[in-house]
Structure formats: structure tokens, C-alpha cells
Scaffold this active site. Structure first.
Site, PDB file in Angstrom:
ATOM      1  N   ASP A  48     -11.024  -7.416   0.274  1.00  0.00           N
ATOM      2  CA  ASP A  48      -9.440  -6.707   1.638  1.00  0.00           C
ATOM      3  C   ASP A  48      -9.438  -7.647   2.455  1.00  0.00           C
ATOM      4  O   ASP A  48      -9.760  -8.897   2.620  1.00  0.00           O
ATOM      5  CB  ASP A  48     -10.991  -5.509   2.037  1.00  0.00           C
ATOM      6  CG  ASP A  48      -9.498  -4.364   2.116  1.00  0.00           C
ATOM      7  OD1 ASP A  48      -8.410  -3.924   3.437  1.00  0.00           O
ATOM      8  OD2 ASP A  48     -10.505  -3.470   3.042  1.00  0.00           O
ATOM      9  N   ARG A  89      -6.996  10.404   1.921  1.00  0.00           N
ATOM     10  CA  ARG A  89      -6.440   9.481   1.364  1.00  0.00           C
ATOM     11  C   ARG A  89      -7.215   9.696  -0.062  1.00  0.00           C
ATOM     12  O   ARG A  89      -6.530   9.056  -1.140  1.00  0.00           O
ATOM     13  CB  ARG A  89      -6.619   8.254   1.370  1.00  0.00           C
ATOM     14  CG  ARG A  89      -5.826   7.861   2.940  1.00  0.00           C
ATOM     15  CD  ARG A  89      -6.409   6.409   3.530  1.00  0.00           C
ATOM     16  NE  ARG A  89      -6.093   5.222   2.286  1.00  0.00           N
ATOM     17  CZ  ARG A  89      -7.184   4.304   2.865  1.00  0.00           C
ATOM     18  NH1 ARG A  89      -7.690   4.366   4.423  1.00  0.00           N
ATOM     19  NH2 ARG A  89      -6.894   3.060   2.331  1.00  0.00           N
ATOM     20  N   HIS A 115     -11.659  -1.544   9.583  1.00  0.00           N
ATOM     21  CA  HIS A 115     -10.565  -2.279   9.969  1.00  0.00           C
ATOM     22  C   HIS A 115     -10.868  -2.716  11.615  1.00  0.00           C
ATOM     23  O   HIS A 115     -10.037  -3.284  12.597  1.00  0.00           O
ATOM     24  CB  HIS A 115      -9.382  -1.306  10.109  1.00  0.00           C
ATOM     25  CG  HIS A 115      -8.149  -1.221   8.771  1.00  0.00           C
ATOM     26  ND1 HIS A 115      -9.151   0.309   8.042  1.00  0.00           N
ATOM     27  CD2 HIS A 115      -7.678  -1.333   8.135  1.00  0.00           C
ATOM     28  CE1 HIS A 115      -7.887   0.022   6.853  1.00  0.00           C
ATOM     29  NE2 HIS A 115      -7.163  -0.895   7.247  1.00  0.00           N
ATOM     30  N   LYS A 154     -10.170   1.133  -5.177  1.00  0.00           N
ATOM     31  CA  LYS A 154     -10.653   0.747  -3.776  1.00  0.00           C
ATOM     32  C   LYS A 154     -11.211   2.533  -3.233  1.00  0.00           C
ATOM     33  O   LYS A 154     -10.761   3.126  -3.330  1.00  0.00           O
ATOM     34  CB  LYS A 154      -9.028   0.355  -2.706  1.00  0.00           C
ATOM     35  CG  LYS A 154      -8.226   1.518  -2.122  1.00  0.00           C
ATOM     36  CD  LYS A 154      -7.693   0.388  -2.043  1.00  0.00           C
ATOM     37  CE  LYS A 154      -6.580   0.963  -1.648  1.00  0.00           C
ATOM     38  NZ  LYS A 154      -5.553   0.882  -0.854  1.00  0.00           N
ATOM     39  N   HIS A 155     -12.593   2.000  -2.844  1.00  0.00           N
ATOM     40  CA  HIS A 155     -13.725   0.853  -2.306  1.00  0.00           C
ATOM     41  C   HIS A 155     -13.998   0.271  -2.753  1.00  0.00           C
ATOM     42  O   HIS A 155     -15.260   1.623  -2.137  1.00  0.00           O
ATOM     43  CB  HIS A 155     -12.812   0.090  -0.889  1.00  0.00           C
ATOM     44  CG  HIS A 155     -11.256   0.951   0.188  1.00  0.00           C
ATOM     45  ND1 HIS A 155     -11.261   1.939   0.631  1.00  0.00           N
ATOM     46  CD2 HIS A 155     -10.742  -0.301   1.161  1.00  0.00           C
ATOM     47  CE1 HIS A 155      -9.558   1.717   0.805  1.00  0.00           C
ATOM     48  NE2 HIS A 155      -9.968   0.557   0.982  1.00  0.00           N
ATOM     49  N   ASP A 190       0.955  -1.631  -0.384  1.00  0.00           N
ATOM     50  CA  ASP A 190      -0.431  -0.064   0.701  1.00  0.00           C
ATOM     51  C   ASP A 190       1.459   1.368   0.047  1.00  0.00           C
ATOM     52  O   ASP A 190       1.158   1.426   0.832  1.00  0.00           O
ATOM     53  CB  ASP A 190      -0.947  -0.163   1.636  1.00  0.00           C
ATOM     54  CG  ASP A 190      -2.030  -0.646   1.360  1.00  0.00           C
ATOM     55  OD1 ASP A 190      -2.459  -1.424  -0.109  1.00  0.00           O
ATOM     56  OD2 ASP A 190      -2.016  -2.076   2.237  1.00  0.00           O
ATOM     57  N   ARG A 202       4.240   2.959   2.453  1.00  0.00           N
ATOM     58  CA  ARG A 202       4.798   1.989   3.446  1.00  0.00           C
ATOM     59  C   ARG A 202       6.660   2.292   3.605  1.00  0.00           C
ATOM     60  O   ARG A 202       7.072   1.444   4.665  1.00  0.00           O
ATOM     61  CB  ARG A 202       4.651   0.000   2.724  1.00  0.00           C
ATOM     62  CG  ARG A 202       3.371   0.051   3.224  1.00  0.00           C
ATOM     63  CD  ARG A 202       2.590   0.409   4.459  1.00  0.00           C
ATOM     64  NE  ARG A 202       1.241  -0.027   4.331  1.00  0.00           N
ATOM     65  CZ  ARG A 202       0.410   0.083   5.021  1.00  0.00           C
ATOM     66  NH1 ARG A 202       0.418   0.856   5.386  1.00  0.00           N
ATOM     67  NH2 ARG A 202      -1.139  -0.059   5.352  1.00  0.00           N
TER      68      ARG A 202
END
Length: 337
Positions: free
Chosen positions: A246, A131, A174, A161-162, A58, A66
Site C-alpha cells: 500500500d 467499499r 491513511h 485488498k487489504h 483506484d 477516480r
């Protein structure tokens, strides 16, 4: 698709990667120390795997990037419009160059895809926020199309996404089970219209459905729903790319039963590949619990193979290119002003 624990593979991970059901691996911040270590880890992964797996991460930009030290600092997608306005830069071209930069740096380390871009609206969702490219669906389509064009110029496939949109539900999947209670018409005309238009332009290679329930469309979360994946996405929108689940370890998925049940349901709904991350025990349960002969699908494998990158340049070669020097110079100027 599974993950690994650190900077190098453990003996147990080497053993797991040789399993015929392992088709992908996702890298996190904990897997990165420096560029030499990352290169060695990916070489080790490639050598350990039975299949020619898809290696992903990601690397959206902003708070979801990352690898940082030694990599370009990609701004949050939601900041691009204002950055360009403030500095009198052509927003479409700059966005395209950012897509190219992100993809080129990752491919220089033999990473096939970044799970990007986010096509959600910047609405009420705190986990989405900046994002997202924008609050306006039209502007999201414009900027996301440019970003994807840059990714494709570099040789990387794009994952939207998503699906069909996580931006207008408050809870974070999450840690919770989000429910979007808007009407079907609202969801289709606002959030999903972004995915539909970008897919219509031939820019989407993969899609990741949301762990969100849209009860006015289907009682199941989108990633476990045949109606969302096979009817709406595949049949109505005529999407023929890869569908990734996911992460099945997320809270938004636990209502679907044990981890093996979740994997079976996601695959039955139409996912080509399921992600089991941050839970090594669950990953082992899934590969031990799924029947190989009924899980490996030729159509899915063909779609997944199309996501593999074909570039052979390394990072030093990339840094010498004029395009790389121009975009990184512009980016450094923006960040430091």
C-alpha cells in the site's frame, strides 16, 4: 509505482519516468479533466517511460472512483446486494457485468489495472464501510468472485485488498497506525478466509497487504512482514501473483522509518512493487536511494508483466458493443429510480 501532479506531465516528471526503477504509475482524480485529456496524458506517460510500466488507478465504485464525468457511475460494492433485491435483478450476473464495465472503460484508455476489488469485511472500519461487498464472508466471496470474473472477461487482472483484512479495525491507516488485537484464529477463520477462498478459485492476480498490525500473528504491519507475505500468503496459501505495497507515504507506514527504509523493508518482506504516492520528494528519495542491481528482480518483473492489458479497443468502439449498451442501460435505470 509513483504518481504525477496534474493533467499533463511536468519536465521533472518526464525525467523521473525515465528512471530504471519506475515500474508503475497510479492516476488520481487530479489527473482527470476529460476523456481527451486522459488519453493524451497516458500517451505522454507511455512515451516518457523507460520500462513498459503498469498504469493503475483506484476505480472501485461508489466513493472511490477516480474518473467520473464521461465514465459510468459504478455503485459502491456494498450497495449491490440491496440494489438487486429491490429491483429483482440476479445479483451474481449484475455484479459480473459491473466488473466487466469498470475494467472495459479503463482499458479503453490504456489503463492496465484498477486496484480492485476490496475483499475486506464491512465491519467496524469507517474507511472500508460500503467499499466492502458485505458483512458476510460467504457473500463477499460470491460477489467478489463474480466481479473479478467480469474484470477478467474484459481482460483486466484483479487485485484483492487489504490482505489479510482491514474491516475489523477501527482506525484508518491513511492517518493512523491501526492495530487489530483479535486472535490469530479469528483473523484466519473470518477475514483471511475470504482471500484464501478466492485465491483457491484461481481468481487473484495481485494482492495489496494492509498497513495494519496484527500483534497475535506478527509485530510488523502486514505489508512489511515476511511472515505475512512469504510464509502465510506465498507458502501457506500458495499465492503466486503480484504483491503491491500500500502507499508507503500513509501514516500506517511511518513507524517503519524513513521513506527509503520503508521501501527496502517492504521489498525485503516480499513486495514486488512499492507505491510512493502524493509525495514527489519521497518518490525521488526512493529511486535515488535504492540500489538498482539489488532492487530489480526477474521473478517480480515476470509477475508484473502478467498484469498488462492487451486490449486495443477505444472508448467509442466499446460504446457500440451490445454488452456495454445493455449494462449501462440497466445501470442508468437503477440510479435514476
Amino acid at each position: 509505482m509513483i504518481d504525477v501532479s496534474g493533467f499533463e506531465l511536468t519536465p521533472e516528471e518526464i525525467d523521473i519516468l525515465d528512471h530504471p526503477l519506475i515500474g508503475g504509475l497510479i492516476l488520481f482524480t487530479r489527473n482527470y479533466y476529460n476523456q481527451a485529456q486522459l488519453r493524451d496524458l497516458i500517451k505522454q506517460i507511455r512515451e516518457a517511460t523507460l520500462n513498459d510500466i503498469v498504469i493503475a488507478t483506484d476505480h472501485e465504485g461508489g466513493r472511490v472512483q477516480r474518473f467520473r464525468e464521461g465514465f459510468s457511475r459504478i455503485p459502491a460494492m456494498g450497495s449491490i446486494d440491496s440494489l438487486c433485491s429491490k429491483n429483482k435483478l440476479p445479483v451474481t450476473n449484475f455484479t459480473k457485468q459491473l466488473g466487466w464495465l469498470m475494467a472495459s472503460e479503463l482499458q479503453a484508455f490504456d489503463i492496465d489495472i484498477s486496484f480492485a476489488p476490496v475483499l475486506d469485511i464491512n465491519g467496524i472500519s469507517e474507511v472500508i464501510g460500503d467499499r466492502s461487498f458485505h458483512q458476510s464472508p460467504e457473500q463477499i466471496v460470491t460477489l467478489a468472485s463474480a466481479f473479478i470474473s467480469g474484470m477478467k472477461q474484459a481482460g483486466m487482472s484483479a487485485t484483492g485488498k487489504h490482505f489479510p483484512g482491514h474491516g475489523n479495525v477501527l482506525e484508518d491507516s491513511h492517518v493512523a497506525i491501526p492495530i487489530d488485537r483479535r486472535s490469530k484464529q479469528q483473523i484466519f477463520e473470518l477475514d483471511m478466509a475470504i482471500f484464501a477462498e478466492i485465491n483457491k478459485r484461481g481468481l487473484l492476480d495481485a494482492v495489496m497487504p494492509a498497513h495494519v498490525i496484527y500483534p497475535n500473528v506478527d509485530p510488523l504491519p502486514a505489508g512489511f512482514s515476511e511472515k505475512w507475505i512469504q510464509q502465510i500468503l506465498r507458502t501457506d496459501l500458495k499465492f503466486n501473483g503480484v504483491v503491491f505495497s500500500d502507499d508507503l507515504s500513509m501514516e500506517g507506514a511511518v513507524q517503519m522509518g524513513g521513506i527509503i527504509d520503508r521501501a527496502k523493508l517492504a521489498i525485503a518482506a516480499g513486495c514486488d512493487m512499492v507505491l510512493v504516492c502524493n509525495d514527489p520528494t519521497a518518490a525521488v528519495q526512493v529511486i535515488d536511494g535504492l540500489p538498482i542491481e539489488n532492487t530489480i528482480n526477474d521473478d517480480s518483473n515476470n509477475r508484473l508483466r502478467s498484469l498488462k492489458h492487451s486490449n486495443t479497443f477505444d472508448f467509442k468502439q466499446l460504446q457500440k458493443s451490445q454488452q456495454y449498451q445493455q449494462i449501462t442501460y440497466t445501470l442508468d435505470k437503477l440510479i435514476n429510480t
